[in-house]
Write an enzyme that holds these catalytic residues in place. Structure first.
Site, short mmCIF file in Angstrom:
data_model
loop_
_atom_site.label_atom_id
_atom_site.label_comp_id
_atom_site.label_asym_id
_atom_site.label_seq_id
_atom_site.Cartn_x
_atom_site.Cartn_y
_atom_site.Cartn_z
CG ASP A 155 73.66 133.69 -48.90
OD1 ASP A 155 73.21 134.72 -49.44
OD2 ASP A 155 72.94 132.81 -48.41
CD GLU A 168 69.97 139.86 -45.74
OE1 GLU A 168 69.08 139.53 -44.94
OE2 GLU A 168 69.93 139.55 -46.95
#
Length: 548
Positions: free
Chosen positions: A15, A187
């Site tokens: 991420d 997301e």
């Protein structure tokens, strides 16, 4: 121009949120159930990265009892040029049972990337993966609104609201989109401004083999957003069309690309160099040869991008397939992969800041440097999600050698100290000094946890003279051999070759078709004391040598 190879940050570095301020680049990554939390890496040239600090120090966080892979997810790093403050938005996933995904989103700020960071400012519990966008004194938060209603588009809407970063007060939420492609599972929303448009970048397809980056744009920050004209991800490792709307986050093993050396490319973050070049930092994985198992978890990769004449972002070669090799104009030196080696002899009273601990904080009550040794006091067993005495570092290669020397004086059979490999509380491999079962001598023996099952290799133990031993673990493509020696002796094998490929994102406890975890393999030294918490192991050094 220099050609570098992905990953730029090997091992658990998922991420990635990339930021440039002046001549300095920074990347913040998730840390899940490990502390200290939120790794921040620094680079001057995009090619060579070094862990420089953590944003969440131990006193600000309690992860005890956290299930894999909950904890601290998807930090977003930003810089407000008006106030000259660095900001990190992040979420703390507290529960994933029943797919409720209870999350609390926070923001912290600092005048320097090195901190000190402010106390966490609570923002919302609407979902996860928050990001901040700063424009002309205003601030906006984008996040996934997690959907729990039956029959509705999962995992939910991407929502945006104005936020007051002095008080944490969030304004009216605007539901923007459930995705710009048919991959679904959107997301990690991030907002960028380029020319006259706001661009909304999303992760999609789930964090498995269908992962990708998609994008839409609008004249107004609250939309409406038009999708990229291709209606496909602008970056992925598996560019074939996929329709998976409503699938909340499957592993999508059918999307494995046998022709790509990297997999799962997605969850991107955009940066512009001082010379006007554009790059995306993104997560990626590398499976063991011949398998779909990824022991190193999700790593950080980099791709060169450019803007088309129509104002859309695409990869520099015009495709959407993530590459292992990438040209970096700003690279001032060759990529030094051995910078991720570790050789720590605990000099000057300190240990390497790359050491992390699962579920709880490090502290002098159980780990400290004493007379040039790292002294680790035993507590819970390694099945514990409360207080295991583990000092771990991210595995960063598929081929490496892990080594330590320790002295240990147990008085009870439940006291141990040693070296090992660790994924989570249900899955680990531990070469430890302990008392023999009759408590008459010190022995070296292997203990293993596999999907929660305890396996003790009682027939492979060897006596340890003088309470001192050196231990070496050789890891190669998921296979492990163990060696030991005493007092400058010859290295000797212990036990057989062990297949530890299950210590991977897909090999640990998970539902069929799902990824069991997404954190990655760690190496560690540690100790256990289920007697009276008084024993300790004294470690003379800790070494990890990677082979590339």
């Amino acid at each position: 121009m220099t050609t570098i190879n992905n990953p730029i940050i090997p091992g658990m570095a998922p991420d990635p949120s990339i930021l440039r301020v002046g001549e300095d680049y920074y990347i913040a990554t998730s840390t899940f159930h490990w502390q200290p939390a939120i790794q921040i890496f620094h680079s001057k040239d995009l090619a060579n990265w070094q862990l420089t600090t953590y944003a969440l120090k131990d006193e600000e966080l309690n992860l005890q009892g956290t299930n894999t892979p909950a904890g601290i997810w998807a930090p977003h790093l930003s810089y407000d040029p008006q106030t000259k403050k660095y900001w990190i938005a992040y979420c703390h996933i507290q529960n994933m049972a029943g797919r409720e995904f209870n999350a609390e989103s926070y923001a912290i700020c600092a005048d320097s990337i090195m901190g000190p960071w402010s106390k966490p400012l609570y923002l919302t519990s609407i979902g996860f993966d928050p990001s901040l966008f700063h424009e002309n004194g205003k601030h906006y938060i984008a996040v996934l609104e997690w959907e729990t209603r039956e029959g509705y588009q999962a995992p939910g809407h991407i929502v945006i609201a104005e936020v007051n970063l002095a008080t944490g007060e969030v304004g009216e939420w605007h539901r923007i989109t459930t995705g710009f492609t048919t991959r679904g599972c959107v997301e990690a929303p991030q907002i960028y401004k380029h020319s006259d448009y706001y661009y909304l970048m999303l992760a999609s397809g789930g964090t498995g083999y269908a992962h990708g980056v998609e994008m839409g744009r609008a004249k107004n920050i609250f939309g409406p957003y038009e999708p990229n004209p291709s209606h496909e991800p602008i970056l992925t490792a598996s560019p074939h069309h996929l329709f998976s709307l409503g699938d909340p986050d499957a592993g999508h093993f059918e999307m494995y690309n046998p022709h790509s050396p990297i997999q799962k490319a997605g969850h991107g973050s955009l940066v512009k160099t001082p010379t006007g070049e554009w790059y995306i930092a993104h997560l990626m994985s590398r499976p063991l040869a011949g398998t779909k198992l990824n022991p190193l978890g999700r790593e950080t990769g980099l791709q060169k991008m450019h803007w088309t004449k129509d104002g859309w972002l695409e990869m520099a070669d015009g495709s959407n397939l993530a590459k292992q090799a990438v040209a970096v104009d700003s690279a001032s030196s060759k990529q030094d992969l051995h910078a991720f080696d570790i050789d720590d002899h605990f000099t000057n009273g300190h240990y390497d800041q790359r050491f992390m601990t699962p579920y709880h904080k490090q502290g002098a009550s159980w780990v400290k440097v004493v007379d040039g040794n790292l002294q680790i006091s035993g507590r819970n067993s390694f099945f514990s999600q409360v207080s295991p005495s583990i000092m771990g570092t991210r595995a960063t290669s598929m081929d490496y050698q892990l080594q330590t020397k320790l002295e240990f004086h147990p008085t009870h059979y439940s006291e141990t100290a040693g070296l090992g490999l660790y994924y989570d509380s249900n899955n680990w491999f531990y070469v430890r000094l302990c008392l023999s079962d009759d408590e008459q001598e010190l022995v070296l023996r292997i203990l293993q946890a596999k999907l929660g099952e305890r396996i003790d290799y009682i027939f492979d133990e060897v006596p340890v003279p003088n309470h001192v031993a050196e231990i070496r673990i050789n890891y190669r493509q998921g296979k492990v051999t163990v060696e030991y020696r005493f007092t400058d002796g010859v290295w000797q094998p212990l036990g057989k070759e062990f297949d530890l490929a299950y210590l991977s994102d897909e090999g640990v406890n998970g539902e069929p078709g799902e990824i069991g975890g997404f954190t990655g393999l760690f190496n560690f030294i540690g100790a256990v004391d289920a007697f009276e918490h008084r024993s300790h192991g004294d470690f003379a050094y800790y070494s990890v040598k990677n082979n590339f």
